[in-house]
Design a protein around this motif. Structure first.
Motif, PDB file in Angstrom:
ATOM      1  N   LYS A 179      41.507  40.637  17.843  1.00 37.36           N
ATOM      2  CA  LYS A 179      41.333  39.277  18.027  1.00 37.36           C
ATOM      3  C   LYS A 179      40.529  38.873  19.228  1.00 37.36           C
ATOM      4  CE  LYS A 179      44.302  35.169  17.491  1.00 37.36           C
ATOM      5  NZ  LYS A 179      45.586  34.826  16.956  1.00 37.36           N
ATOM      6  N   LEU A 180      41.004  39.633  20.445  1.00 35.24           N
ATOM      7  CA  LEU A 180      40.226  39.457  21.807  1.00 35.24           C
ATOM      8  C   LEU A 180      38.840  39.705  21.459  1.00 35.24           C
ATOM      9  CD1 LEU A 180      42.649  39.465  24.094  1.00 35.24           C
ATOM     10  CD2 LEU A 180      41.090  41.181  25.092  1.00 35.24           C
ATOM     11  N   SER A 181      38.470  40.827  20.704  1.00 29.61           N
ATOM     12  CA  SER A 181      37.292  41.055  20.614  1.00 29.61           C
ATOM     13  C   SER A 181      36.591  40.173  19.744  1.00 29.61           C
ATOM     14  CB  SER A 181      37.371  42.428  19.659  1.00 29.61           C
ATOM     15  OG  SER A 181      36.033  43.122  19.310  1.00 29.61           O
ATOM     16  N   ILE A 182      37.084  39.509  18.807  1.00 30.61           N
ATOM     17  CA  ILE A 182      36.448  38.583  17.876  1.00 30.61           C
ATOM     18  C   ILE A 182      36.203  37.415  18.771  1.00 30.61           C
ATOM     19  CG2 ILE A 182      37.002  36.897  16.020  1.00 30.61           C
ATOM     20  CD1 ILE A 182      38.589  39.089  14.735  1.00 30.61           C
ATOM     21  N   TYR A 183      37.026  36.978  19.611  1.00 29.92           N
ATOM     22  CA  TYR A 183      36.860  35.691  20.355  1.00 29.92           C
ATOM     23  C   TYR A 183      35.750  35.880  21.395  1.00 29.92           C
ATOM     24  CZ  TYR A 183      40.376  32.640  18.314  1.00 29.92           C
ATOM     25  OH  TYR A 183      41.035  32.250  17.208  1.00 29.92           O
ATOM     26  N   ALA A 184      35.801  37.141  22.020  1.00 29.49           N
ATOM     27  CA  ALA A 184      34.525  37.708  22.773  1.00 29.49           C
ATOM     28  C   ALA A 184      33.253  37.235  21.951  1.00 29.49           C
ATOM     29  CB  ALA A 184      34.546  38.861  23.206  1.00 29.49           C
ATOM     30  N   ARG A 185      33.149  37.384  20.624  1.00 28.26           N
ATOM     31  CA  ARG A 185      31.818  37.208  19.662  1.00 28.26           C
ATOM     32  C   ARG A 185      31.729  36.112  19.088  1.00 28.26           C
ATOM     33  NH1 ARG A 185      33.894  41.980  20.266  1.00 28.26           N
ATOM     34  NH2 ARG A 185      32.572  43.541  21.113  1.00 28.26           N
ATOM     35  N   LYS A 186      32.690  35.123  19.570  1.00 26.07           N
ATOM     36  CA  LYS A 186      32.908  33.911  18.619  1.00 26.07           C
ATOM     37  C   LYS A 186      31.568  33.318  18.400  1.00 26.07           C
ATOM     38  CE  LYS A 186      35.948  29.806  18.728  1.00 26.07           C
ATOM     39  NZ  LYS A 186      36.869  29.629  18.007  1.00 26.07           N
ATOM     40  N   LYS A 187      30.809  33.021  19.318  1.00 27.55           N
ATOM     41  CA  LYS A 187      29.630  32.274  19.290  1.00 27.55           C
ATOM     42  C   LYS A 187      28.756  33.098  18.436  1.00 27.55           C
ATOM     43  CE  LYS A 187      26.075  30.314  22.139  1.00 27.55           C
ATOM     44  NZ  LYS A 187      25.375  30.315  23.403  1.00 27.55           N
ATOM     45  N   LYS A 188      28.607  34.436  18.407  1.00 25.59           N
ATOM     46  CA  LYS A 188      27.725  35.297  17.563  1.00 25.59           C
ATOM     47  C   LYS A 188      28.223  35.000  16.218  1.00 25.59           C
ATOM     48  CE  LYS A 188      25.962  39.601  17.338  1.00 25.59           C
ATOM     49  NZ  LYS A 188      25.980  41.355  17.790  1.00 25.59           N
ATOM     50  N   ILE A 189      29.404  35.103  16.161  1.00 22.80           N
ATOM     51  CA  ILE A 189      30.041  35.186  14.533  1.00 22.80           C
ATOM     52  C   ILE A 189      29.524  33.758  13.857  1.00 22.80           C
ATOM     53  CG2 ILE A 189      31.976  35.093  13.201  1.00 22.80           C
ATOM     54  CD1 ILE A 189      33.164  36.981  15.063  1.00 22.80           C
ATOM     55  N   ALA A 190      29.837  32.760  14.732  1.00 22.83           N
ATOM     56  CA  ALA A 190      29.458  31.591  14.229  1.00 22.83           C
ATOM     57  C   ALA A 190      27.905  31.195  13.854  1.00 22.83           C
ATOM     58  CB  ALA A 190      29.583  30.340  15.272  1.00 22.83           C
ATOM     59  N   ILE A 191      27.054  32.091  14.761  1.00 25.06           N
ATOM     60  CA  ILE A 191      25.495  31.921  14.413  1.00 25.06           C
ATOM     61  C   ILE A 191      25.280  32.725  13.074  1.00 25.06           C
ATOM     62  CG2 ILE A 191      23.280  32.809  15.161  1.00 25.06           C
ATOM     63  CD1 ILE A 191      24.299  31.946  17.927  1.00 25.06           C
ATOM     64  N   MET A 192      26.129  33.990  12.905  1.00 25.28           N
ATOM     65  CA  MET A 192      25.731  34.720  11.869  1.00 25.28           C
ATOM     66  C   MET A 192      26.222  33.905  10.491  1.00 25.28           C
ATOM     67  SD  MET A 192      26.395  38.725  13.099  1.00 25.28           S
ATOM     68  CE  MET A 192      28.208  38.642  12.908  1.00 25.28           C
ATOM     69  N   MET A 193      27.400  33.210  10.762  1.00 27.11           N
ATOM     70  CA  MET A 193      27.834  32.666   9.585  1.00 27.11           C
ATOM     71  C   MET A 193      26.773  31.397   9.180  1.00 27.11           C
ATOM     72  SD  MET A 193      31.717  32.745  10.060  1.00 27.11           S
ATOM     73  CE  MET A 193      32.449  31.565   9.218  1.00 27.11           C
ATOM     74  N   LEU A 194      26.325  30.925  10.214  1.00 27.09           N
ATOM     75  CA  LEU A 194      25.497  29.976   9.915  1.00 27.09           C
ATOM     76  C   LEU A 194      24.307  30.348   9.196  1.00 27.09           C
ATOM     77  CD1 LEU A 194      25.333  26.685  10.843  1.00 27.09           C
ATOM     78  CD2 LEU A 194      23.881  27.519  12.866  1.00 27.09           C
ATOM     79  N   VAL A 195      23.745  31.426   9.443  1.00 29.13           N
ATOM     80  CA  VAL A 195      22.380  31.899   8.893  1.00 29.13           C
ATOM     81  C   VAL A 195      22.679  32.661   7.635  1.00 29.13           C
ATOM     82  CG1 VAL A 195      20.955  31.920  11.211  1.00 29.13           C
ATOM     83  CG2 VAL A 195      22.095  34.057  10.478  1.00 29.13           C
TER      84      VAL A 195
END
Ligand SMILES: Nc1ncnc2c1ncn2[C@@H]1O[C@H](COP(=O)(O)OP(=O)(O)O)[C@@H](O)[C@H]1O
Ligand SMILES: [Mg+2]
Lengths: 275, 236
Positions: A179-195
C-alpha cells in the motif's frame, strides 16, 4: 518500474514476514521432530493375546488371522514366557524363588497393520479378538497410545492456529508495505490509467514486489531455521533434525503465495476506490 | 456518423445531490476544435471526465467514436483512453523523471519496443517544439514548456481526441497564446480538440466553435455573447 520510492517499507515487510515465516518454520521443525517420535513409537505398537491354559492355539490362531488389521503374529508358549520372565528378572532372586509353578499364560504377539495403529483401530481389534473362544485377555499400550494421539492432536491444532495467525500477520504487513509502495506512486498510476494502461499492467509490478517480499522473507526464515537447528545441535543436549528440503521449499512457496495474495489485496482495494 | 463525441440528454449528479450537468446534448465532429467556456464550477471538467469515462452519467447517453460508452465496462476503459489524450491545468508530470521518461511510460504501455520508442519520442516532442529538452527534468522547464510536455504525452497514444482542461490556467498571456497556437496546429493535423478555458481573450481571437455552460446547463450559441458578457462582468 523501480521500487526505490518506498524501499524502507518493503525492507521492514521482508523482515517482519521473514520473522512470521521463521516462527512458522520453527513450529514446523518442532512438530516435525515430535511427529517423528510419535511415528517411531507407533511403528512399535504391538498387541499381545493371552490364551486360556486349555485353549487350542491352532484354532485361536486361525480366528485371530481372520481379524482385520492383524498383519502377522507369533506364538509364545508358556515355557517361553517363563523363560523370558526369568531372563528379565534374573537379578531378582527372591521374586524368582516364589515361582513354584509356571503361572505364565501362552500368548500370541501380533503385528498390527499400519492403518490400525491408532487407539481406535487397536480397540476394535482387541474387541474382536477378546470374543474368540480360548482368549483370556488382550493387552496393548492403550493409555500410552491415547496419550501419544493427544499430543499429536494438540500439535496439529496449535500448528494450524500458529500457521493462520502468522500468515495473517505476514499478510497484513506485506499488504501494508505494498500500500505504501502504491501511494508513493499514486501520481504515476493516475497518469498510467489516464493514458490507457490496463489494470494488469498497473498491478503486475506490485504483485512482483509482493512475491519478492514473500520469497526473500521465506529464504531468510529457512536460513534462520537451519542456523537455529545447527546451533541447538551444537550447544544443547537435544538433537533436532531439520525438516526435509521439501518442507522448506513448501514454506518458501507458501511465503511467496502470501506475498502475492497480500499484494493482490492491496492493489485491488486501491484500484477499486480509485476507479 | 462523423460525430466523434455525442452527448444525448446527459445529466450528472455528484454526491449530496450536486447537479454538475443538466440534460446536456451536443455533438463534436471529427477534426473539430471546440472551446468549452463558462465560469468556475459550471461543469466543464465534468464533461471532460465523462468523455474519458472517469465518471459515469446518471441519465442520458454518451457516444465516443460511435461507441456507446454510457455503461462502459471497467476493462474496456483503457482502450477508450488510448483514443483520448488529456491535458490538465496543473500539467501532472512526474517530477523525478526526465521529459523523455515521462513520455516513455506511455509508449511502454502501448507496447512499443526500445527503438520505436526512441523514434516516436523525438517525433512527438518535435510536434510541441521540445525535441531539444528530452533529458531535462520538469522543474528545469518553464510552465509553458511543462505544458508542452504534457501535451506531447497526451499525443503519445496518437489519440483521435485531445481534451484540454484549462491548459493555460497557470500560464502568462504570451505563453498561453503559444500553447493555444500549438494546440491549433495539432488540430490542423486532424486531432479533434475540446478545450475548456476561462481565457476569453483567446476564445475571441481563435476561430472555433464555442460551447458555453452555466450552472451545468449548456447555453445555446445564440445566447453565447450575452452570457459571455455576464461571465466577463462576473470576473471583474
Ligand atoms: N467529485 C465531486 N463531488 C461533488 N461535487 C463535485 C465533484 N466535482 C465537481 N463537483 C461540483 O460539480 C460542479 C461542476 O464542477 P466542474 O465540472 O469541476 O466545473 P468546472 O470545471 O466548470 O469548474 C461544481 O459545483 C463542483 O463543485
Ligand atoms: Mg474545471
Amino acid at each position: 518500474m523501480g521500487f526505490g520510492a518506498s524501499r524502507g517499507g518493503s525492507i521492514s515487510a521482508v523482515l517482519i514476514s521473514a520473522l512470521a515465516i521463521l516462527l512458522m518454520g520453527i513450529f514446523l521443525t518442532i512438530s516435525f521432530n515430535i511427529f517423528k517420535i510419535v511415528e517411531e513409537a507407533q511403528s512399535e505398537v504391538q498387541m499381545e493375546v493371552f490364551l486360556e491354559d486349555d485353549a487350542d492355539y491352532n484354532k485361536v490362531e486361525v480366528s485371530i488371522a481372520r481379524v482385520n488389521g492383524v498383519m502377522d503374529m507369533f506364538y509364545v508358549s508358556k515355557e517361553q514366557a517363563e523363560e523370558e520372565f526369568r531372563r528379565a528378572f534374573k537379578e531378582d532372586r527372591g521374586l524368582l524363588d516364589v515361582l513354584d509353578k509356571n503361572y505364565f499364560p501362552a500368548s500370541f504377539r501380533l503385528k498390527i497393520d499400519y492403518g490400525y495403529r491408532s487407539s481406535k483401530g487397536m480397540a476394535e481389534i482387541a474387541k474382536s479378538i477378546s470374543e474368540i473362544d480360548g482368549v483370556e485377555d488382550v493387552e496393548y499400550a492403550k493409555v500410552w497410545l491415547e496419550r501419544l494421539e493427544r499430543v499429536a492432536k494438540i500439535l496439529r491444532t496449535t500448528g494450524i492456529i500458529t500457521g493462520v495467525v502468522f500468515s495473517v500477520v505476514a499478510m497484513v504487513i506485506i499488504a501494508g508495505a505494498i500500500k505504501l509502495s502504491i501511494y508513493a506512486r499514486k501520481k504515476k498510476i493516475a497518469i498510467m490509467m489516464l493514458v490507457g494502461a490496463s489494470n494488469s499492467f498497473i498491478r503486475s509490478p506490485f504483485l512482483i514486489e509482493g512475491a519478492l517480499i514473500g520469497i526473500v522473507g521465506g529464504l531468510f526464515a529457512c536460513g534462520a531455521i537451519y542456523a537455529i537447528i545447527f546451533l541447538v545441535n551444537k550447544y544443547t543436549i537435544i538433537h533436532p533434525t531439520s525438516p526435509p528440503l521439501e518442507y522448506m521449499l513448501a514454506l518458501i512457496g507458501f511465503s511467496f503465495l502470501i506475498g502475492v495474495i497480500s499484494a493482490q489485496i492491496s492493489v485491488s482495494s486501491f484500484l477499486r476506490e480509485d476507479g | 456518423m462523423s460525430d466523434i463525441v455525442r452527448f444525448e440528454n446527459v445529466t450528472k449528479i455528484y454526491e449530496r445531490g450536486i447537479v454538475a450537468l443538466r440534460d446536456a446534448s451536443f455533438a463534436v465532429s471529427k477534426g473539430e476544435m471546440v472551446f468549452l467556456t463558462g465560469p468556475s464550477g459550471a461543469g466543464k471538467t465534468t464533461i471532460m471526465r465523462l468523455i474519458f469515462a472517469e465518471i459515469k452519467p446518471d441519465y442520458g447517453r454518451i457516444f465516443v467514436a460511435g461507441e456507446d460508452i454510457t455503461n462502459i465496462k471497467r476493462h474496456q476503459i483503457p482502450y477508450l483512453r488510448r483514443h483520448i489524450g488529456v491535458v490538465f491545468q496543473d500539467f501532472r508530470l512526474l517530477n523525478d523523471r526526465t521529459v523523455a521518461e515521462n513520455l516513455d511510460i506511455v509508449l511502454i504501455i502501448l507496447g512499443f519496443n526500445a527503438r520505436e520508442r526512441k523514434k516516436r519520442l523525438l517525433d512527438i516532442l518535435s510536434r510541441v517544439g521540445l525535441a531539444h529538452r528530452t533529458n531535462s527534468y520538469p522543474r528545469q522547464l518553464s510552465g509553458g514548456e511543462q505544458q508542452r510536455v504534457a501535451i506531447a504525452r497526451a499525443l503519445a497514444t496518437d489519440p483521435m481526441i485531445l481534451l484540454a482542461d484549462e491548459p493555460t490556467g497557470n500560464l502568462d498571456p504570451d505563453t498561453s497564446w503559444d500553447i493555444m497556437q500549438n494546440l491549433r496546429q495539432i488540430n490542423a493535423r486532424g486531432t479533434t480538440m475540446i478545450i475548456a478555458t476561462h481565457n476569453y481573450e483567446i476564445v475571441r481571437k481563435i476561430e472555433a466553435r464555442v460551447m458555453h455552460i452555466v450552472d451545468g446547463v449548456l447555453v445555446g450559441e445564440k445566447e453565447f455573447s450575452e452570457s459571455l458578457k455576464s461571465a466577463l462582468f462576473e470576473k471583474r
